[in-house]
Design a protein around this motif. Structure first.
Motif, PDB file in Angstrom:
ATOM      1  N   HIS A 183      -0.505 159.229  23.870  1.00 13.68           N
ATOM      2  CA  HIS A 183      -0.995 160.525  24.339  1.00 13.68           C
ATOM      3  C   HIS A 183       0.086 161.197  25.169  1.00 13.68           C
ATOM      4  O   HIS A 183       0.923 160.528  25.794  1.00 13.68           O
ATOM      5  CB  HIS A 183      -2.264 160.345  25.188  1.00 13.68           C
ATOM      6  CG  HIS A 183      -3.471 159.969  24.383  1.00 13.68           C
ATOM      7  ND1 HIS A 183      -4.032 160.807  23.449  1.00 13.68           N
ATOM      8  CD2 HIS A 183      -4.221 158.836  24.379  1.00 13.68           C
ATOM      9  CE1 HIS A 183      -5.080 160.219  22.902  1.00 13.68           C
ATOM     10  NE2 HIS A 183      -5.213 159.021  23.436  1.00 13.68           N
ATOM     11  N   ALA A 184       0.090 162.513  25.164  1.00  9.50           N
ATOM     12  CA  ALA A 184       1.082 163.268  25.933  1.00  9.50           C
ATOM     13  C   ALA A 184       1.040 162.853  27.401  1.00  9.50           C
ATOM     14  O   ALA A 184      -0.025 162.791  28.015  1.00  9.50           O
ATOM     15  CB  ALA A 184       0.810 164.768  25.799  1.00  9.50           C
ATOM     16  N   GLY A 185       2.224 162.531  27.936  1.00 11.14           N
ATOM     17  CA  GLY A 185       2.327 162.163  29.342  1.00 11.14           C
ATOM     18  C   GLY A 185       1.893 160.747  29.660  1.00 11.14           C
ATOM     19  O   GLY A 185       1.768 160.392  30.832  1.00 11.14           O
ATOM     20  N   SER A 186       1.678 159.928  28.620  1.00  8.12           N
ATOM     21  CA  SER A 186       1.220 158.560  28.845  1.00  8.12           C
ATOM     22  C   SER A 186       2.116 157.585  28.102  1.00  8.12           C
ATOM     23  O   SER A 186       2.648 157.887  27.030  1.00  8.12           O
ATOM     24  CB  SER A 186      -0.221 158.397  28.357  1.00  8.12           C
ATOM     25  OG  SER A 186      -0.605 157.026  28.379  1.00  8.12           O
ATOM     26  N   ASN A 187       2.287 156.400  28.668  1.00 13.55           N
ATOM     27  CA  ASN A 187       3.031 155.331  28.011  1.00 13.55           C
ATOM     28  C   ASN A 187       2.117 154.341  27.306  1.00 13.55           C
ATOM     29  O   ASN A 187       2.588 153.338  26.764  1.00 13.55           O
ATOM     30  CB  ASN A 187       3.912 154.594  29.028  1.00 13.55           C
ATOM     31  CG  ASN A 187       5.092 155.432  29.483  1.00 13.55           C
ATOM     32  OD1 ASN A 187       5.657 156.194  28.696  1.00 13.55           O
ATOM     33  ND2 ASN A 187       5.452 155.307  30.747  1.00 13.55           N
ATOM     34  N   ILE A 188       0.824 154.601  27.331  1.00 17.05           N
ATOM     35  CA  ILE A 188      -0.130 153.704  26.700  1.00 17.05           C
ATOM     36  C   ILE A 188      -0.092 153.911  25.186  1.00 17.05           C
ATOM     37  O   ILE A 188      -0.219 155.032  24.701  1.00 17.05           O
ATOM     38  CB  ILE A 188      -1.553 153.935  27.236  1.00 17.05           C
ATOM     39  CG1 ILE A 188      -1.584 153.668  28.749  1.00 17.05           C
ATOM     40  CG2 ILE A 188      -2.553 153.051  26.506  1.00 17.05           C
ATOM     41  CD1 ILE A 188      -2.912 153.994  29.390  1.00 17.05           C
ATOM     42  N   ARG A 189       0.079 152.833  24.440  1.00 15.81           N
ATOM     43  CA  ARG A 189       0.130 152.906  22.982  1.00 15.81           C
ATOM     44  C   ARG A 189      -1.266 152.758  22.399  1.00 15.81           C
ATOM     45  O   ARG A 189      -2.029 151.890  22.820  1.00 15.81           O
ATOM     46  CB  ARG A 189       1.035 151.810  22.422  1.00 15.81           C
ATOM     47  CG  ARG A 189       2.481 151.885  22.893  1.00 15.81           C
ATOM     48  CD  ARG A 189       3.287 150.751  22.289  1.00 15.81           C
ATOM     49  NE  ARG A 189       4.679 150.756  22.733  1.00 15.81           N
ATOM     50  CZ  ARG A 189       5.121 150.102  23.793  1.00 15.81           C
ATOM     51  NH1 ARG A 189       4.277 149.395  24.541  1.00 15.81           N
ATOM     52  NH2 ARG A 189       6.396 150.161  24.125  1.00 15.81           N
ATOM     53  N   ARG A 190      -1.583 153.606  21.450  1.00 22.79           N
ATOM     54  CA  ARG A 190      -2.859 153.549  20.739  1.00 22.79           C
ATOM     55  C   ARG A 190      -2.588 153.357  19.246  1.00 22.79           C
ATOM     56  O   ARG A 190      -1.715 154.017  18.680  1.00 22.79           O
ATOM     57  CB  ARG A 190      -3.658 154.837  20.943  1.00 22.79           C
ATOM     58  CG  ARG A 190      -3.932 155.188  22.405  1.00 22.79           C
ATOM     59  CD  ARG A 190      -4.895 154.227  23.034  1.00 22.79           C
ATOM     60  NE  ARG A 190      -5.252 154.652  24.389  1.00 22.79           N
ATOM     61  CZ  ARG A 190      -5.959 153.910  25.247  1.00 22.79           C
ATOM     62  NH1 ARG A 190      -6.378 152.710  24.893  1.00 22.79           N
ATOM     63  NH2 ARG A 190      -6.240 154.369  26.454  1.00 22.79           N
TER      64      ARG A 190
END
Length: 267
Positions: free
Chosen positions: A68-75
């Motif tokens: 997600h934009a602005g996030s380092n979390i991978r989905r």
């Protein structure tokens, strides 16, 4: 190009295991039973456990992800997006295998009159791993979501050496590598690009060479932008534009006398 050969197999992996991440894919090790690739590639037979049979073979299991934009979390991408993205990866791999074989055929049969047995160096032996698209079989009205995976022959570091990248997809210049043998392999793969670019009159060459001593994975196809948007976002336009300026002929290019006039390929 290889024909699609649908089959049913069991995929064994630990979904709780940590993935190794690249630019847009994550990879876990696993096994497949029965073996889904050709019988000549049966390395990596895992020790049987409660969840594997003696016929299972190790594979690299890959899925595409996004942030997600602005996030380092991978989905993890949904199944339809997985199929779309991973299918492009499979097409790239098939084209890369064909273009690499074209180089070896040229060396064996033409070589601009240069006899292979008299070459003052050893020709590295490479091939791309075999790949397959796996889609889980989910019963209708099941609460379990369908998933898609890219399966590849597993490159075992104990067999084929540590993983390394030889040539990136943003340049035709081989990467700086510590070991002389790796530098030789990188030079040979740059020579392969030269042959491919020349033999296709500047239309196409393979980039993003990476893998082990002899097995390669995750290639990118670079094409002339006049051909249109092919082979995904990794098909970097500037890499094609800069090829003739960036490529530096090495001992392989010089021995086989590969022309630098790229627009017309002889018989």
């Amino acid at each position: 190009m290889k024909a699609v050969n649908p089959m049913t197999a069991s995929l064994i992996m630990d979904k709780a295991a940590q993935s190794n991440y690249g630019a847009f894919k994550g990879m876990r090790r696993g096994a497949v039973d029965p073996w889904v690739f050709t019988s000549t590639s049966t390395e990596g037979n895992p020790k049987p456990t409660a969840n594997t049979s003696p016929n299972a073979r190790r594979v690299a299991i890959k899925q595409a992800f996004y942030r997600h934009a602005g996030s380092n979390i991978r989905r993890t991408q949904d199944v339809q997006k997985q199929i779309e993205l991973l299918s492009v990866e499979i097409i790239c791999s098939q084209w890369a295998a064909a273009l690499l074989e074209m180089v070896y055929q040229y060396i064996r049969s033409i070589g601009n009159g240069r006899r292979l047995e008299k070459a003052p160096f050893q020709i590295p032996s490479f091939r791309f791993v075999q790949v397959a698209l796996a889609i889980t079989n989910v019963q209708e009205n099941s609460e379990i979501e369908q998933e898609a995976f890219l399966l590849e022959e597993y490159i075992d570091p104990d067999v084929d050496g540590h993983w390394r990248k030889y040539v990136n997809n943003d340049s035709a210049v081989p990467l700086s590598l510590a070991l002389q043998d790796d530098r030789e392999r990188g030079e040979f793969l740059a020579f392969c690009q030269h042959v491919q670019y020349w033999m296709t009159s500047g239309l196409v060459f393979v980039s993003d060479f990476q893998g082990g001593n002899s097995l390669l994975s995750d290639p990118q196809i670079i094409t002339n932008p006049d051909l249109g948007p092919l082979f995904g976002q990794g098909n970097v336009v500037n890499t094609h534009h800069r090829f003739e300026a960036e490529h530096r002929c090495n001992k392989f290019c010089k021995y086989f006398d590969i022309p630098t006039e790229y627009k017309t390929v002889g018989d």
